[in-house]
Design a protein around this motif. Structure first.
Motif, PDB file in Angstrom:
ATOM      1  N   HIS A  77      55.360 -87.334  52.923  1.00 34.26           N
ATOM      2  CA  HIS A  77      54.786 -88.643  53.747  1.00 34.26           C
ATOM      3  C   HIS A  77      53.288 -88.886  53.993  1.00 34.26           C
ATOM      4  O   HIS A  77      52.574 -87.650  53.381  1.00 34.26           O
ATOM      5  N   PHE A  78      52.996 -90.696  53.643  1.00 27.22           N
ATOM      6  CA  PHE A  78      51.948 -90.748  53.347  1.00 27.22           C
ATOM      7  C   PHE A  78      50.910 -91.730  53.950  1.00 27.22           C
ATOM      8  O   PHE A  78      51.663 -93.016  53.739  1.00 27.22           O
ATOM      9  N   LYS A  79      50.575 -91.725  55.897  1.00 26.01           N
ATOM     10  CA  LYS A  79      49.930 -92.660  55.936  1.00 26.01           C
ATOM     11  C   LYS A  79      48.667 -93.567  55.524  1.00 26.01           C
ATOM     12  O   LYS A  79      47.828 -93.073  55.091  1.00 26.01           O
ATOM     13  N   ALA A  80      49.680 -94.820  54.850  1.00 25.57           N
ATOM     14  CA  ALA A  80      48.573 -95.924  54.210  1.00 25.57           C
ATOM     15  C   ALA A  80      47.715 -96.794  55.021  1.00 25.57           C
ATOM     16  O   ALA A  80      46.759 -97.089  55.283  1.00 25.57           O
ATOM     17  N   VAL A  81      48.089 -96.978  56.161  1.00 26.41           N
ATOM     18  CA  VAL A  81      47.483 -97.993  57.377  1.00 26.41           C
ATOM     19  C   VAL A  81      47.854 -96.872  58.674  1.00 26.41           C
ATOM     20  O   VAL A  81      49.291 -96.646  58.771  1.00 26.41           O
ATOM     21  N   ASN A  82      47.249 -97.041  59.086  1.00 25.75           N
ATOM     22  CA  ASN A  82      47.279 -96.122  61.202  1.00 25.75           C
ATOM     23  C   ASN A  82      47.050 -96.877  61.732  1.00 25.75           C
ATOM     24  O   ASN A  82      46.093 -97.791  62.180  1.00 25.75           O
ATOM     25  N   ASN A  83      47.834 -98.178  62.777  1.00 26.46           N
ATOM     26  CA  ASN A  83      47.601 -98.517  63.559  1.00 26.46           C
ATOM     27  C   ASN A  83      46.452 -99.340  63.953  1.00 26.46           C
ATOM     28  O   ASN A  83      45.536-100.152  64.390  1.00 26.46           O
ATOM     29  N   VAL A  84      46.930-100.641  62.944  1.00 25.17           N
ATOM     30  CA  VAL A  84      45.432-101.583  62.814  1.00 25.17           C
ATOM     31  C   VAL A  84      46.285-102.627  63.394  1.00 25.17           C
ATOM     32  O   VAL A  84      47.204-103.188  63.434  1.00 25.17           O
ATOM     33  N   SER A  85      45.054-103.181  64.232  1.00 20.05           N
ATOM     34  CA  SER A  85      45.161-104.164  65.019  1.00 20.05           C
ATOM     35  C   SER A  85      44.080-105.679  64.768  1.00 20.05           C
ATOM     36  O   SER A  85      43.091-105.206  64.896  1.00 20.05           O
ATOM     37  N   PHE A  86      44.562-106.420  64.488  1.00 20.49           N
ATOM     38  CA  PHE A  86      43.335-107.919  64.740  1.00 20.49           C
ATOM     39  C   PHE A  86      43.881-109.141  64.663  1.00 20.49           C
ATOM     40  O   PHE A  86      45.020-109.583  65.028  1.00 20.49           O
ATOM     41  N   HIS A  87      43.097-109.955  64.758  1.00 18.97           N
ATOM     42  CA  HIS A  87      44.053-111.391  64.315  1.00 18.97           C
ATOM     43  C   HIS A  87      42.977-112.441  63.315  1.00 18.97           C
ATOM     44  O   HIS A  87      42.172-112.029  63.792  1.00 18.97           O
ATOM     45  N   VAL A  88      43.221-112.779  64.076  1.00 18.40           N
ATOM     46  CA  VAL A  88      43.135-114.201  62.687  1.00 18.40           C
ATOM     47  C   VAL A  88      43.020-115.789  63.452  1.00 18.40           C
ATOM     48  O   VAL A  88      44.576-116.463  64.206  1.00 18.40           O
ATOM     49  N   LYS A  89      42.045-116.620  63.940  1.00 15.29           N
ATOM     50  CA  LYS A  89      41.788-117.789  64.321  1.00 15.29           C
ATOM     51  C   LYS A  89      42.284-119.202  63.108  1.00 15.29           C
ATOM     52  O   LYS A  89      41.614-118.549  62.160  1.00 15.29           O
ATOM     53  N   LEU A  91      47.308-116.026  63.620  1.00 14.41           N
ATOM     54  CA  LEU A  91      48.192-115.258  63.159  1.00 14.41           C
ATOM     55  C   LEU A  91      47.379-113.241  64.035  1.00 14.41           C
ATOM     56  O   LEU A  91      46.011-113.347  64.641  1.00 14.41           O
ATOM     57  N   GLN A  92      48.406-113.044  64.649  1.00 14.93           N
ATOM     58  CA  GLN A  92      47.924-111.615  65.590  1.00 14.93           C
ATOM     59  C   GLN A  92      49.223-110.376  65.085  1.00 14.93           C
ATOM     60  O   GLN A  92      49.823-110.096  64.825  1.00 14.93           O
ATOM     61  N   VAL A  93      48.110-109.554  64.513  1.00 15.20           N
ATOM     62  CA  VAL A  93      48.419-107.861  64.061  1.00 15.20           C
ATOM     63  C   VAL A  93      48.523-106.785  65.114  1.00 15.20           C
ATOM     64  O   VAL A  93      47.323-106.891  66.025  1.00 15.20           O
ATOM     65  N   LYS A  94      49.959-106.475  65.442  1.00 15.38           N
ATOM     66  CA  LYS A  94      49.329-105.003  66.483  1.00 15.38           C
ATOM     67  C   LYS A  94      50.721-104.777  66.016  1.00 15.38           C
ATOM     68  O   LYS A  94      51.104-104.284  66.359  1.00 15.38           O
ATOM     69  N   GLY A  95      49.350-103.168  65.948  1.00 17.52           N
ATOM     70  CA  GLY A  95      49.322-101.705  66.295  1.00 17.52           C
ATOM     71  C   GLY A  95      50.193-100.758  64.924  1.00 17.52           C
ATOM     72  O   GLY A  95      50.901-100.671  65.324  1.00 17.52           O
ATOM     73  N   ILE A  96      50.277-101.733  63.801  1.00 18.54           N
ATOM     74  CA  ILE A  96      50.988-101.758  62.837  1.00 18.54           C
ATOM     75  C   ILE A  96      50.919-100.619  61.965  1.00 18.54           C
ATOM     76  O   ILE A  96      49.727-100.180  61.437  1.00 18.54           O
ATOM     77  N   ASP A  97      51.593 -99.042  62.003  1.00 21.62           N
ATOM     78  CA  ASP A  97      51.529 -98.535  60.382  1.00 21.62           C
ATOM     79  C   ASP A  97      51.761 -98.268  59.182  1.00 21.62           C
ATOM     80  O   ASP A  97      52.729 -99.184  59.249  1.00 21.62           O
ATOM     81  N   LYS A  98      51.954 -98.018  57.978  1.00 16.06           N
ATOM     82  CA  LYS A  98      52.446 -98.117  57.101  1.00 16.06           C
ATOM     83  C   LYS A  98      52.954 -96.764  56.927  1.00 16.06           C
ATOM     84  O   LYS A  98      51.285 -95.953  56.196  1.00 16.06           O
ATOM     85  N   VAL A  99      54.184 -96.290  56.538  1.00 11.46           N
ATOM     86  CA  VAL A  99      54.175 -94.268  56.412  1.00 11.46           C
ATOM     87  C   VAL A  99      54.887 -94.426  54.514  1.00 11.46           C
ATOM     88  O   VAL A  99      56.112 -94.769  54.724  1.00 11.46           O
ATOM     89  N   PHE A 100      54.141 -94.318  53.707  1.00 16.23           N
ATOM     90  CA  PHE A 100      54.908 -94.687  52.462  1.00 16.23           C
ATOM     91  C   PHE A 100      55.547 -93.155  51.805  1.00 16.23           C
ATOM     92  O   PHE A 100      55.064 -91.806  52.532  1.00 16.23           O
ATOM     93  N   THR A 101      57.076 -93.089  51.462  1.00 19.77           N
ATOM     94  CA  THR A 101      58.248 -91.981  51.062  1.00 19.77           C
ATOM     95  C   THR A 101      57.782 -91.794  49.809  1.00 19.77           C
ATOM     96  O   THR A 101      58.694 -92.756  49.517  1.00 19.77           O
ATOM     97  N   SER A 102      57.887 -90.522  49.752  1.00 16.85           N
ATOM     98  CA  SER A 102      57.968 -90.441  47.891  1.00 16.85           C
ATOM     99  C   SER A 102      58.231 -88.523  47.606  1.00 16.85           C
ATOM    100  O   SER A 102      58.728 -88.174  48.865  1.00 16.85           O
ATOM    101  N   GLY A 103      58.799 -89.037  46.497  1.00 19.45           N
ATOM    102  CA  GLY A 103      59.076 -86.869  46.468  1.00 19.45           C
ATOM    103  C   GLY A 103      60.626 -87.142  46.497  1.00 19.45           C
ATOM    104  O   GLY A 103      61.475 -88.321  45.996  1.00 19.45           O
ATOM    105  N   SER A 104      61.586 -85.730  45.863  1.00 16.53           N
ATOM    106  CA  SER A 104      62.360 -85.880  45.892  1.00 16.53           C
ATOM    107  C   SER A 104      63.512 -86.015  46.783  1.00 16.53           C
ATOM    108  O   SER A 104      62.769 -85.433  48.096  1.00 16.53           O
ATOM    109  N   LEU A 105      65.240 -85.541  47.202  1.00 17.87           N
ATOM    110  CA  LEU A 105      65.633 -85.896  48.326  1.00 17.87           C
ATOM    111  C   LEU A 105      65.619 -84.993  49.108  1.00 17.87           C
ATOM    112  O   LEU A 105      66.072 -84.443  50.194  1.00 17.87           O
ATOM    113  N   PHE A 106      65.033 -83.486  48.197  1.00 15.69           N
ATOM    114  CA  PHE A 106      65.003 -81.827  48.727  1.00 15.69           C
ATOM    115  C   PHE A 106      63.119 -82.089  49.732  1.00 15.69           C
ATOM    116  O   PHE A 106      63.423 -80.968  50.841  1.00 15.69           O
TER     117      PHE A 106
END
Ligand code: ADP
Ligand code: MG
Length: 322
Positions: free
Chosen positions: A25-37, A6-21
């Motif tokens: 935005h909340f960045k829960a994961v920022n530029n995460v990279s790692f691997h698993v053998k 498994l190889q993870v390359k620079g993943i971000d996750k932004v959650f968006t909440s609130g109303s239409l207007f």
């Protein structure tokens, strides 16, 4: 074949909440990279809210990263055809075995039904379920197969969940706090079971935990997360024996069974306001070593060796080019 399962390359996750207007935005994961053998156990540790489960859910394709790529061997998990295979090859075990099992179905059904749906058995499904129950130590298996979840304990439920996952013959198991709702001794039994199964089936695990003791018990490597970022990653022994990032030191100090070799006690600043700093190191307000540069400029994760990386200005001079 890829060097990494498994190889993870620079993943971000932004959650968006609130109303239409008014959206926030909340960045829960920022530029995460790692691997698993293959055959490796990687522990992801960090306090509640550090982005561990969000990372796990992106790996298992339960949610999509906002940006970045995830590769299973050489295949990008975005690949439409591969998305059918992925749920079998990469399975997840959740924290709450009570919620994972439908109270209206027997244990036999809980394990057998996915096997039927995925055409995993050629002969008798019942025989296969009995075999899996025995494999996870629920014996005599005949006694368990007709039981309902309310008739068994929390530890036994987690064994049922593990049996169900194993029936699909995964290569990687992502276990999100698999023992945190169980009594300590039952939790150790489950960890031993997972370790035995790993040896037997050459599985890889990503073990998510807020407990460094569990990480130390199971992992080959440890990845420490804070506020959605990796702050340190390295071999288990090295990270525990010589933690580099002040946050890893804090985690070790607050561990109920601190590693003997680490007798340095540092006065950490308790988090007074929970707001994350907008610029610089996210740990600056709690860090006793924070300097002006930690507040004013971003710090990237830096390799200290080919196996060790840390995100901290204290180690800039030790950085190596790999
Ligand atoms: P951990 O597993 O390390 O405790 P999580 O990955 O669950 O952390 O959460 C990281 C951050 O993302 C938390 O602040 C959490 O509140 C937020 N978060 C998680 N899921 C969602 C969501 N679906 N919508 C908005 N925010 C979320
Ligand atoms: Mg979590």
């Amino acid at each position: 074949m890829s060097k990494y399962q498994l190889q993870v390359k620079g993943i971000d996750k932004v959650f968006t909440s609130g109303s239409l207007f008014k959206k926030s935005h909340f960045k829960a994961v920022n530029n995460v990279s790692f691997h698993v053998k293959q055959g490796e156990v990687l522990a992801i540790v960090g306090e509640s809210g550090s982005g561990k489960s969000t990372t796990a859910r992106m790996i298992t394709n339960l949610i999509k990263p906002t940006s970045g790529e995830i590769f299973f061997e050489n295949t990008n998990i975005k690949d439409k055809k591969f998305q059918k295979e992925l749920p079998e090859r990469c399975q997840m075990i959740f924290q709450d075995p009570f919620a994972a099992l439908n109270p209206n179905h027997t244990i036999g059904y809980a394990i057998g039904r996915p096997l039927q749906l995925k055409n995993k058995v050629e002969g008798s499904v019942r025989e296969k379920v009995l075999e899996l129950l025995t494999l996870v130590g629920l014996t005599p298996a005949e006694d368990f197969i007709e039981k309902y979840p309310y008739q068994i304990s929390g530890g036994q439920k987690q064994r049922v969940v593990i049996a169900r996952v194993l029936g699909l013959e995964p290569e990687i198991i992502v276990a999100d706090e698999p023992t945190s709702m169980l009594d300590v001794s039952i939790g150790i039994d489950i960890m031993n079971l997972l370790l035995d199964l790993k040896e037997e089936r050459n599985l890889s695990y990503i073990l998510i935990t807020h407990n460094l003791g569990s990480a130390r018990y199971m992992a080959d490597r440890i990845m420490v997360m804070y506020a959605g970022e990796i702050v340190e990653i390295g071999d288990c022994e090295e990270v525990i024996n010589s933690p580099k990032h002040p946050y890893t030191k804090l985690l070790l100090q607050s561990s109920p069974d601190p590693w003997e070799t680490n007798d340095e006690v540092i006065d950490f600043i308790e988090p007074i306001d929970t707001k994350m700093p907008q610029t610089g190191c996210k740990f600056q307000n709690r860090c006793p070593f924070a300097k002006e540069i930690c507040r004013s400029s971003e710090i990237s994760i830096t390799p200290l060796s080919d196996k060790r990386e840390v995100r901290c200005n204290l180690y800039e001079k030790e950085a190596v080019t790999i």
